[in-house]
Design an enzyme around this catalytic site. Structure first.
Site, PDB file in Angstrom:
ATOM      1  N   LYS A 176       0.979  -1.249  -0.110  1.00 25.83           N
ATOM      2  CA  LYS A 176       0.128   0.062   0.050  1.00 25.83           C
ATOM      3  C   LYS A 176       0.929   1.181  -0.065  1.00 25.83           C
ATOM      4  CE  LYS A 176      -3.187   2.876   1.212  1.00 25.83           C
ATOM      5  NZ  LYS A 176      -2.403   4.253   1.202  1.00 25.83           N
ATOM      6  N   GLU A 251       9.266   2.205  11.004  1.00 29.94           N
ATOM      7  CA  GLU A 251      10.413   2.871  10.824  1.00 29.94           C
ATOM      8  C   GLU A 251       9.729   4.352  10.825  1.00 29.94           C
ATOM      9  OE1 GLU A 251      12.289   6.124   9.517  1.00 29.94           O
ATOM     10  OE2 GLU A 251      12.550   4.943   7.703  1.00 29.94           O
ATOM     11  N   CYS A 285      13.593  11.273   6.688  1.00 32.69           N
ATOM     12  CA  CYS A 285      13.487  10.738   8.110  1.00 32.69           C
ATOM     13  C   CYS A 285      14.656  10.841   8.954  1.00 32.69           C
ATOM     14  CB  CYS A 285      12.973   9.359   8.239  1.00 32.69           C
ATOM     15  SG  CYS A 285      14.056   8.208   7.365  1.00 32.69           S
ATOM     16  N   GLU A 382       9.484  16.900  14.615  1.00 32.04           N
ATOM     17  CA  GLU A 382       9.691  16.574  13.076  1.00 32.04           C
ATOM     18  C   GLU A 382       9.015  17.689  12.241  1.00 32.04           C
ATOM     19  OE1 GLU A 382      11.066  12.918  10.407  1.00 32.04           O
ATOM     20  OE2 GLU A 382       9.074  12.943  11.371  1.00 32.04           O
TER      21      GLU A 382
END
Length: 489
Positions: A176, A251, A285, A382
């Site tokens: 997906k 992750e 990331c 973040e």
């Protein structure tokens, strides 16, 4: 819908007609360029069913590990041939620089070659059992159908990190991709049939998280979920998986510290800082978004970073001369700009950037903020954009404390010529990856994953294939002796 490119899902080795469509937006032009199938629970059920059948019976289930490895090698060769075309699709879909997309695609076949080589190295072992006359051994077996759920920033790279080990281990998969960047994944998956993979081994569904995504995570026949993406999405998946006792690899986000000591090679450090935060427009990331600088070199280093980043060329990501491309989605573009405003309101000083350039596309210019402390939101949350927060420190103890004072622990950078400090940093820094005098280097041989809220499990390296296997213990009594049926033996 004239002028739009239609992409379709593959289930059981065949392209399927969608129940509905949604549009994919080119972040450089901010206009639709492709149509992607909008799947729901029915389409997810069909894809998982195909993967389940392929896992339980038929050609894939009967394939020897060596033959699985050969299929992965064949796929790697096809991927190498198609790297340029796939890179161009990904650039169009999410705004990634073509020069970086090409570099990733050219390197990507090595994942399938590496794990293809491991496919027939999966071994159980004989156990020195303490039961007289009995024989005991273990088998290492695949889990079943894996759900691989992808983000929009580097979909093909992060898909390969999942696909190569899970296929080498003998699992099947339903993929997906993000609704913001599905096209390259659908083109990528077409290569599996050409490589000779049996139908149903690799399947795709596309659509929105609360439709296709939720149905996939909740499906009873999914044995494991491998997810890369934001923290909120990871938490939701973890909660859903826990309810069904499904294993996960997650992750998630990062707020990585890039630490520069006064003794470092400052020329290399400046390049490493810029690469760590402004490459890929900060949409990684592992972005080194917290720059910790020792006070004696703080001012000079900030000046050099700003001088290097200021003339960076923003523009068409398919132009090989472009150095900073657009933000992938309008919502993310607004989020990045909002964080800059928040930082300034909290007292951060703007050295560079801080505003979207006056041009078409979802661009954010490289931005440098000083006067930041580790308690500000810009230092703790973040951003996922080209925004660098600079925090000064006095000594090693303070540097390591500041670096570890974060809810995240995905990566860290350490710039120093002091070898003893390198080893102290390796021991003390709470991060899944530590780069020393380097930044943003990955390898199919090196495990990758996070500490703390940056996730669970590891991708890449031999540890990755272990995440897609389970252990069965077999105990055999050749003489079939059952002395007392009411007592454990």
């Amino acid at each position: 819908m004239s002028g739009l490119v239609d992409f379709r899902n593959i289930v059981a080795g065949r392209t399927v007609e969608p129940r509905d469509w949604f549009e994919s937006i080119d972040p450089y032009t901010t206009t639709p360029w492709a149509r992607i199938p909008r799947d729901g629970a029915e389409q997810v059920d069909a894809a998982v069913g195909a993967a389940s059948i392929a896992f339980r019976k038929g050609e894939w289930a009967e394939l020897t590990p060596s033959k699985r490895g050969l299929l992965l090698h064949r796929f790697a060769d096809l991927l190498a041939e198609r790297a340029g075309a796939l890179a161009a699709i990904e650039t169009r879909d999410n705004g990634k620089l073509l020069v970086e997309a090409r570099a990733q695609l050219r390197y990507m076949p090595e994942w399938f070659r590496y794990f293809g080589g491991l496919a027939d190295k999966i071994e159980g072992r004989m156990l020195p059992i303490d039961k007289p006359g009995m024989v005991a051994f273990t088998r290492r077996e695949p889990l079943g159908v894996v759900a691989a759920i992808l983000p929009w920033n580097s979909p093909l790279q992060l898909l390969s990190w999942k696909l190569a080990p899970l296929l080498a281990a003998g699992n099947t998969v339903v993929i997906k991709p993000s609704e913001h960047a599905s096209a390259s994944t659908l083109a990528f998956v077409e290569l599996f049939e050409a490589a000779g993979f049996p139908p149903g081994v690799v399947n795709t569904v596309t659509g929105l998280p609360d439709e296709a995504g939720a149905a996939l995570v909740a499906h009873k026949d999914i044995a494991k979920i491998a997810f890369t993406g934001g923290e909120a999405g990871g938490i939701a998946i973890y909660q859903a998986a826990a309810a069904a006792l499904k294993p996960v690899t997650l992750e998630l986000g990062g707020k990585s510290a890039n630490i520069i000591f006064a003794d470092a090679n400052l020329d290399s450090a400046v390049n490493g800082v810029v690469a760590g935060i402004f490459a890929a427009a900060g949409q990684t990331c592992v972005a080194g978004s917290r720059l910790l600088v020792q006070r004696p070199v703080h001012d000079a280093l900030v000046e050099r970073i700003a001088a290097l980043a200021a003339p960076a060329r923003l523009g068409d990501p398919s132009d090989l001369a472009t150095q900073v491309g657009p933000i992938a989605t309008e919502a993310q573009w607004s989020r990045v700009n909002n964080y800059v405003d928040i930082a300034r309101a909290e007292g951060a000083e703007l050295v560079l950037g801080g505003a979207s350039p006056d041009r078409a596309g979802w661009f954010v210019a490289p931005t440098v903020l000083t006067g930041v402390n580790n308690g500000m939101r810009i230092a703790r949350e973040e951003v996922f954009g080209p925004v660098l927060s600079v925090i000064p420190f006095d000594d090693e103890e303070e540097a390591f404390e500041l670096a570890n004072d974060s809810p995240y622990g995905l990566a860290a950078g350490l710039w120093t010529t002091d070898m003893a400090r390198t080893f102290r940093g390796a021991e003390r820094l709470q991060a899944g990856t530590l780069w020393v005098n380097s930044y943003r280097a990955v390898s199919y041989m090196a495990p990758f994953g996070g500490y703390k809220r940056s996730g669970l499990g590891r991708e890449n390296g031999q540890e990755a294939i272990e995440a897609y296997l389970q252990t069965k213990t077999v105990l055999i009594d050749p003489d079939a002796r059952v002395a007392n049926p009411f007592s454990i033996r």
